[in-house]
Design a protein around this motif. Structure first.
Motif, PDB file in Angstrom:
ATOM      1  N   SER A  55       0.846  -1.187   0.000  1.00  0.00           N
ATOM      2  CA  SER A  55       0.000   0.000   0.000  1.00  0.00           C
ATOM      3  C   SER A  55       0.888   1.245   0.000  1.00  0.00           C
ATOM      4  N   VAL A  56       0.547   2.192  -0.858  1.00  0.00           N
ATOM      5  CA  VAL A  56       1.344   3.415  -0.986  1.00  0.00           C
ATOM      6  C   VAL A  56       0.443   4.620  -0.753  1.00  0.00           C
ATOM      7  N   ALA A  57       0.865   5.514   0.142  1.00  0.00           N
ATOM      8  CA  ALA A  57       0.139   6.765   0.352  1.00  0.00           C
ATOM      9  C   ALA A  57       0.409   7.696  -0.820  1.00  0.00           C
ATOM     10  N   LEU A  58      -0.644   8.188  -1.438  1.00  0.00           N
ATOM     11  CA  LEU A  58      -0.447   9.050  -2.604  1.00  0.00           C
ATOM     12  C   LEU A  58       0.296  10.330  -2.244  1.00  0.00           C
ATOM     13  N   ASP A  59       0.148  10.795  -1.006  1.00  0.00           N
ATOM     14  CA  ASP A  59       0.860  11.998  -0.589  1.00  0.00           C
ATOM     15  C   ASP A  59       2.378  11.808  -0.595  1.00  0.00           C
ATOM     16  N   SER A  60       2.823  10.548  -0.610  1.00  0.00           N
ATOM     17  CA  SER A  60       4.265  10.278  -0.610  1.00  0.00           C
ATOM     18  C   SER A  60       4.843  10.199  -2.019  1.00  0.00           C
ATOM     19  N   VAL A  61       3.998  10.347  -3.035  1.00  0.00           N
ATOM     20  CA  VAL A  61       4.417  10.166  -4.431  1.00  0.00           C
ATOM     21  C   VAL A  61       4.629  11.522  -5.103  1.00  0.00           C
ATOM     22  N   THR A  62       5.778  11.692  -5.725  1.00  0.00           N
ATOM     23  CA  THR A  62       6.065  12.900  -6.505  1.00  0.00           C
ATOM     24  C   THR A  62       5.978  12.552  -7.985  1.00  0.00           C
ATOM     25  N   PRO A  63       4.961  13.066  -8.677  1.00  0.00           N
ATOM     26  CA  PRO A  63       4.808  12.706 -10.086  1.00  0.00           C
ATOM     27  C   PRO A  63       5.882  13.334 -10.967  1.00  0.00           C
ATOM     28  N   PRO A  65       7.334  14.720 -14.731  1.00  0.00           N
ATOM     29  CA  PRO A  65       6.695  15.509 -15.799  1.00  0.00           C
ATOM     30  C   PRO A  65       5.866  14.642 -16.752  1.00  0.00           C
ATOM     31  N   ARG A  66       6.366  13.441 -17.080  1.00  0.00           N
ATOM     32  CA  ARG A  66       5.604  12.556 -17.960  1.00  0.00           C
ATOM     33  C   ARG A  66       4.279  12.162 -17.310  1.00  0.00           C
ATOM     34  N   ALA A  67       4.321  11.835 -16.017  1.00  0.00           N
ATOM     35  CA  ALA A  67       3.097  11.442 -15.319  1.00  0.00           C
ATOM     36  C   ALA A  67       2.102  12.594 -15.257  1.00  0.00           C
ATOM     37  N   ARG A  68       2.604  13.802 -15.065  1.00  0.00           N
ATOM     38  CA  ARG A  68       1.716  14.964 -14.998  1.00  0.00           C
ATOM     39  C   ARG A  68       1.007  15.190 -16.335  1.00  0.00           C
ATOM     40  N   GLN A  69       1.750  15.072 -17.430  1.00  0.00           N
ATOM     41  CA  GLN A  69       1.131  15.269 -18.741  1.00  0.00           C
ATOM     42  C   GLN A  69       0.141  14.150 -19.048  1.00  0.00           C
ATOM     43  N   LEU A  70       0.545  12.909 -18.765  1.00  0.00           N
ATOM     44  CA  LEU A  70      -0.334  11.777 -19.027  1.00  0.00           C
ATOM     45  C   LEU A  70      -1.595  11.855 -18.167  1.00  0.00           C
ATOM     46  N   ALA A  71      -1.458  12.341 -16.948  1.00  0.00           N
ATOM     47  CA  ALA A  71      -2.613  12.491 -16.057  1.00  0.00           C
ATOM     48  C   ALA A  71      -3.640  13.454 -16.642  1.00  0.00           C
ATOM     49  N   ILE A  72      -3.159  14.504 -17.294  1.00  0.00           N
ATOM     50  CA  ILE A  72      -4.063  15.441 -17.957  1.00  0.00           C
ATOM     51  C   ILE A  72      -4.784  14.740 -19.108  1.00  0.00           C
ATOM     52  N   ASP A  73      -4.039  13.952 -19.873  1.00  0.00           N
ATOM     53  CA  ASP A  73      -4.605  13.275 -21.047  1.00  0.00           C
ATOM     54  C   ASP A  73      -5.678  12.257 -20.656  1.00  0.00           C
ATOM     55  N   VAL A  74      -5.465  11.559 -19.532  1.00  0.00           N
ATOM     56  CA  VAL A  74      -6.398  10.491 -19.155  1.00  0.00           C
ATOM     57  C   VAL A  74      -7.315  10.893 -18.004  1.00  0.00           C
ATOM     58  N   ASP A  75      -7.151  12.119 -17.516  1.00  0.00           N
ATOM     59  CA  ASP A  75      -8.002  12.636 -16.452  1.00  0.00           C
ATOM     60  C   ASP A  75      -7.912  11.787 -15.183  1.00  0.00           C
ATOM     61  N   LYS A  76      -6.680  11.581 -14.720  1.00  0.00           N
ATOM     62  CA  LYS A  76      -6.435  10.822 -13.502  1.00  0.00           C
ATOM     63  C   LYS A  76      -5.487  11.605 -12.593  1.00  0.00           C
ATOM     64  N   ASP A  77      -5.455  11.217 -11.324  1.00  0.00           N
ATOM     65  CA  ASP A  77      -4.561  11.827 -10.352  1.00  0.00           C
ATOM     66  C   ASP A  77      -3.116  11.588 -10.807  1.00  0.00           C
ATOM     67  N   PRO A  78      -2.307  12.633 -10.956  1.00  0.00           N
ATOM     68  CA  PRO A  78      -0.928  12.445 -11.428  1.00  0.00           C
ATOM     69  C   PRO A  78      -0.091  11.564 -10.502  1.00  0.00           C
ATOM     70  N   LYS A  96      -9.361   9.381 -22.248  1.00  0.00           N
ATOM     71  CA  LYS A  96      -9.952   9.953 -21.043  1.00  0.00           C
ATOM     72  C   LYS A  96     -10.529   8.844 -20.167  1.00  0.00           C
ATOM     73  N   GLY A  97     -10.040   8.768 -18.945  1.00  0.00           N
ATOM     74  CA  GLY A  97     -10.550   7.796 -17.994  1.00  0.00           C
ATOM     75  C   GLY A  97      -9.969   6.412 -18.115  1.00  0.00           C
ATOM     76  N   VAL A  98      -9.111   6.169 -19.113  1.00  0.00           N
ATOM     77  CA  VAL A  98      -8.582   4.824 -19.351  1.00  0.00           C
ATOM     78  C   VAL A  98      -7.076   4.884 -19.552  1.00  0.00           C
ATOM     79  N   LEU A  99      -6.360   4.024 -18.813  1.00  0.00           N
ATOM     80  CA  LEU A  99      -4.911   3.901 -18.984  1.00  0.00           C
ATOM     81  C   LEU A  99      -4.562   2.416 -18.879  1.00  0.00           C
ATOM     82  N   ILE A 100      -4.230   1.829 -20.006  1.00  0.00           N
ATOM     83  CA  ILE A 100      -3.929   0.401 -20.071  1.00  0.00           C
ATOM     84  C   ILE A 100      -2.434   0.230 -20.287  1.00  0.00           C
ATOM     85  N   THR A 101      -1.816  -0.601 -19.465  1.00  0.00           N
ATOM     86  CA  THR A 101      -0.365  -0.767 -19.516  1.00  0.00           C
ATOM     87  C   THR A 101       0.018  -2.238 -19.579  1.00  0.00           C
TER      88      THR A 101
END
Length: 252
Positions: A55-63, A65-78, A96-101
């Motif tokens: 389990s990872v606390a999201l407050d401990s995660v520093t996104p 630049p790639r994650a920040r841009q991708l978060a905008i594209d898929v509308d998710k928390d960076p 939007k709303g979907v990120l498949i990896t």
């Protein structure tokens, strides 16, 4: 063949650091449910991840630049997107709303298998990652249960995924111990004597999906099921054997 799917009731809320195999052994014995040769114990990934402190606390995660841009594209928390990228080896599809990896373990899944449901968010948002080595986790649980009941059993760690072109989720095996992953029918013959050329059955995913019928995915609180009555095939194979090789993936 008479196959039974037995839910294991009474599994407590799993805390970080517990020996999950020992916990399940106690619940089985308290329930007077004895494991038998050829039983396959299916364990939900979520309780394995909780026991292994994934389990990872999201407050401990520093996104990044790639994650920040991708978060905008898929509308998710960076912060969540950063974890998804860290757990993957590549992005397969996004909208939007979907990120498949493609997960680092080799299979394709939404959000790298990261989940936020049935996770305690009382002290801030958390995300639950898959176990680092689910095959090893399955083997450790198997050793404890097999020794506790002196039985030749298999263990599957299951997760639920969605599939292209089909609605709804099914179970898959992300960790396997002492049971064959694939049943290769090539070279055998059908009812009319025609030789089979491409038929390979994924046994462990079929077992995981069957177990999901009694385990559920919401508030059932049944994270473990015993599948009994199958023809058991001992095997040292890991769950990775069920992944289609990248060079054979026609949809990437």
């Amino acid at each position: 063949m008479n196959v039974q799917i037995l839910p294991l009731q009474g599994v407590p809320v799993i805390q970080t650091g517990v020996d999950l195999g020992s916990v399940l052994l106690k619940v089985l014995k308290d329930s007077n449910l004895n494991l038998q040769d050829h039983d396959v114990v299916v364990v939900a990934q979520k309780i394995v991840s909780k026991a292994e402190d994934r389990s990872v606390a999201l407050d401990s995660v520093t996104p990044s630049p790639r994650a920040r841009q991708l978060a905008i594209d898929v509308d998710k928390d960076p912060r969540l997107v950063e974890l998804i990228l860290q757990e993957s080896v590549g992005v397969v599809r996004q909208k939007k709303g979907v990120l498949i990896t493609r997960h680092r373990l080799g299979f394709v899944a939404a959000n790298s298998g990261i989940d936020q449901s049935n996770v305690d968010h009382s002290d801030g948002e958390h995300a639950l990652l898959l176990p680092l080595d689910p095959d090893r986790s399955a083997q450790e649980i198997r050793e404890t249960l097999a020794n506790g009941f002196n039985a030749d059993i298999g263990v599957i760690i299951s997760d639920s995924v969605n599939r292209p072109w089909r609605l709804g989720s099914v179970g898959i095996a992300i960790g396997v111990a002492n049971t064959a992953v694939l049943d290769d029918r090539r070279g055998r013959f059908d009812l009319f004597g025609r030789m089979l050329k491409i038929t390979i059955s994924n046994r462990v995913d079929s077992i995981a999906t069957a177990a999901l019928l009694v385990m559920g995915e919401t508030d059932e609180a049944v994270p473990v099921a015993i599948v009994r009555g199958l023809t058991h095939v001992n095997s040292p194979d890991g769950a990775f054997r069920g992944n289609r090789p990248l060079e054979e993936d026609l949809f990437q």
